[in-house]
Design an enzyme around this catalytic site. Structure first.
Site, PDB file in Angstrom:
ATOM      1  CD  GLN A 125      -2.643   1.179   2.591  1.00 12.35           C
ATOM      2  OE1 GLN A 125      -2.133   0.742   3.613  1.00 12.35           O
ATOM      3  NE2 GLN A 125      -3.843   1.691   2.572  1.00 12.35           N
ATOM      4  CB  SER A 128       1.345   7.438   4.294  1.00 11.99           C
ATOM      5  OG  SER A 128       0.193   6.978   4.949  1.00 11.99           O
ATOM      6  CB  SER A 160       2.092  -1.909   5.272  1.00 11.88           C
ATOM      7  OG  SER A 160       0.976  -1.673   4.460  1.00 11.88           O
ATOM      8  CD  GLU A 244      -6.592   0.790   5.378  1.00 17.93           C
ATOM      9  OE1 GLU A 244      -6.969   1.898   4.958  1.00 17.93           O
ATOM     10  OE2 GLU A 244      -5.405   0.479   5.506  1.00 17.93           O
ATOM     11  CG  ASN A 360      -8.095   5.062  16.498  1.00 21.29           C
ATOM     12  OD1 ASN A 360      -8.103   4.587  15.369  1.00 21.29           O
ATOM     13  ND2 ASN A 360      -8.045   4.306  17.585  1.00 21.29           N
TER      14      ASN A 360
END
Length: 379
Positions: A125, A128, A160, A244, A360
């Site tokens: 992925q 970012s 990742s 996701e 979060n």
């Protein structure tokens, strides 16, 4: 929500359990965040795929079993209960594949999905960037039009699986003059071994390269690797993000197995009453998450979208995962952090949960604004 399974679902459940008992390696594989472990987990993906267990909810044409979402949840419970290896293909299977099913072409699905199902091609992925993590719309990596495709330039970070993966997917700015940051973005797939790509592994707290930085210098990507229409990348990416955070990234089977394992650890440590409430919370939390997920699956099967409720899922499992592993480490004492225990590695991984897949803090904003109807806060 109907929790009664049909006879056919029961037969499927039994078939999965029998296959896993016969095939799960007796000893844990090396960490998939090492070159040796990555290769071992890739071989495990091939073994799963040989009997069509790697992507059971995909159509049979791409290596799946065309199984329902309920059967996928049942399989996941058996998978984790059996102590089967982690899935090195998770980025591709859980994120890119749903995107291709929703927005890709027939040619892209036929070309990309079979090799993903077998682990022959493992995907990283690449969303970012150094100044664009949770604020993904501020990304600066660009794709410039050229004959037959695009030239990618820029830097991606915290990618990742990228240290050992084969290909990657991400967003790139194709219209720097678009009126809003989330406009003028395009969703592209690219080869991590193409000329112009530099992969620099990032060591985790335990030294293993679970992530990598990607430096891109005019990397050519053909038109056939653009997903959806150029400039529509944000809309496509948001559907990926929903998968996701919602059903596909963290199945309840993972936490049911971990909670059961924690309970057995607690018993093996003499059943100390000082930690019983925390162990009980872990058992109850896993069961609550299971029921919540089945409820979400029921809504999805009734034709509803996952929607902003996926943010509730994400906040819950990411914080639950840390609490569960902290309890395990407290039960084990200092020895757990001085040796290469499985609990310690999983704890280190759990710490990233509140950050990846959208922090979060961002998820709580979504819950406040879209589910509770509260006014937007100042940012």
């Amino acid at each position: 929500m109907d929790l009664t399974h049909s006879a056919a679902d029961g037969a499927f459940h039994a078939e999965a359990r029998a296959w896993l008992r016969a095939h799960v390696p007796p000893d844990p594989l090396p960490s998939l965040e090492t070159e040796e472990g990555f290769a071992a987990h890739r071989a495990w993906e091939a073994e799963l795929a040989a009997d069509r267990w790697s992507v059971i909810n995909w159509p049979t044409a791409y290596g799946g079993r065309d199984a329902s979402l309920v059967r996928w949840l049942l399989f996941e419970e058996e998978y984790y209960a059996a102590g089967a290896p982690g899935r090195v293909s998770q980025n591709g299977v859980s994120l890119l594949a749903p995107t291709l099913f929703d927005h890709g072409t027939k040619e892209q699905r036929a070309r990309v999905l079979p090799s993903m199902a077998t682990g022959e091609v493992v995907w990283a992925q690449a969303w970012s960037e150094p100044e664009a993590g949770s604020d993904l719309a501020s990304l600066r990596s660009r794709a410039v039009r050229t004959a037959g495709g695009w030239l990618l330039s820029g830097q991606k970070t915290w990618s990742s699986r990228a240290a050992f993966a084969d290909r990657a997917f991400g967003l790139f700015r194709t219209d720097p003059h678009a009126p809003k940051p989330h406009q003028g973005l395009t969703y592209l797939m690219f080869d991590l071994r193409a000329p112009g790509v530099t992969v620099r592994p990032i060591a985790r707290l335990d030294g293993k390269p679970a992530f990598a930085e990607l430096f891109l210098d005019e990397v050519f990507v053909p038109d056939e690797d653009v997903i959806g229409e150029p400039g529509q990348g944000w809309r496509i990416a948001m559907s990926t993000a929903g998968n996701e955070r919602g059903l596909m990234l963290r199945s309840p089977g993972r936490f049911l197995a971990s909670a059961d394992r924690l309970h057995r650890l607690w018993q093996a440590q003499g059943s100390p009453q000082s930690t019983w409430n925390r162990v009980a919370d872990a058992l109850i939390g896993a069961r609550a998450y299971q029921l919540f997920t089945f409820a979400a699956a029921s809504r999805f099967l009734d034709g509803e979208s996952i929607g902003p409720e996926s943010s509730l899922n994400k906040v819950f499992w990411s914080e639950y995962d840390i609490a569960l592993h902290e309890t395990a480490l407290d039960l084990l004492g200092a020895e757990s952090e001085l040796t290469d225990t499985d609990w310690c590695e999983r704890y280190v991984f759990s710490l990233a949960g509140p950050i990846y897949a959208g922090t979060n803090e961002i998820q709580r904003d979504i819950i406040a604004e879209r589910l509770l109807g509260l006014p937007k806060g100042r940012r």
